[in-house]
Design an enzyme around this catalytic site. Sequence first.
Site: not given
Length: 293
Positions: A52, A96, A119
Amino acid sequence: MNLIDGKKISLQLQDEIAKEVKQLISEGKKQPHLAAVLVGSDGGSETYVAAKIKACERVGFKSTFVRHPEHVTEEKLLLTVHELNADPDVDGFIVQLPLPRHINEHKILEAVLPSKDVDGFHPINVGRMVLNLPCYVSATPYGIVHLLRKYEIETSGKHCVVVGRSHIVGSPMSILMAKNTALGNCTVTLCHSKTENLKSYTKTADILICALGSPDFITADMVKEGAVVIDVGTTRVASLDSKTGFKLKGDVKFDEVSQKCSFITPVPGGVGPMTIASLLKNTLLAAKKEIYK
Ligand code: NAP
């Protein structure tokens, strides 16, 4: 059979994003900024976060990497979330997953400001997605919809079977495919580990989306001739052929299923690269304040 090349489409999307970033900067606007928080040193999570960050560099975003040890307290992690929420330079950030067991994942995800939740995991973004309101759609389902669009796959009136009902993939995917939108209008069946006679459902799917995390689980006898097969699964399995000592395996037995279907995503190189591109797209939307004005 047509191979759905997620790597190629992801790079196209990233090129479009990079162009927009150049445009923003030429207009004197700030560089979009994505932050990523990683707890612990799980190999898979490290790889995903590194990819990412690398993608941010590729499209011209600023990125920040915040790392905490495995034993970080929930309070300390919440403090990081609050700091990123309050930082006017950070447009969006991700924590994450998975998090260590001693941390309440929901508490952390709900602490992220919905306007920075690129997200798309915050209940407000999930609720807005269900209600067809502007929101960040979680990156993996968003990437799959983009692939279907790029390959001009007809969804209206089709039977879509989603295997797996997680909050981040299967459930949002089933909602998107059933929506009254150009890329929805499917009749959707959502299957999970308690589904009886799974094959009786998968065999009737025009579009089969597999997100179980069980390598080679979907075999040719479970798939209808001419179906579109989207393989979300990415399980690390030991491999002597690879420098890293492992390779990624999908949920679909590619060699036999690909003989039967009309379109299929490979693993790797299918859904995975699209997830990253979608995260970048959400961050761009955040920087441009297009969702939350
Ligand atoms: P998850 O949270 O573990 O959910 C798995 C789902 O599969 C659950 O709903 C489970 O049912 C269902 N399931 C498990 N075994 C089954 C069986 N035998 N028959 C039918 N359903 C079964 O997993 P996830 O986070 O959604 O991830 C799924 C896979 O996608 C993993 O391999 C993950 O690494 C991969 N993934 C890839 C990307 C990407 O970017 N490519 C992104 C996210 C995830 P229950 O609900 O009944 O337990």
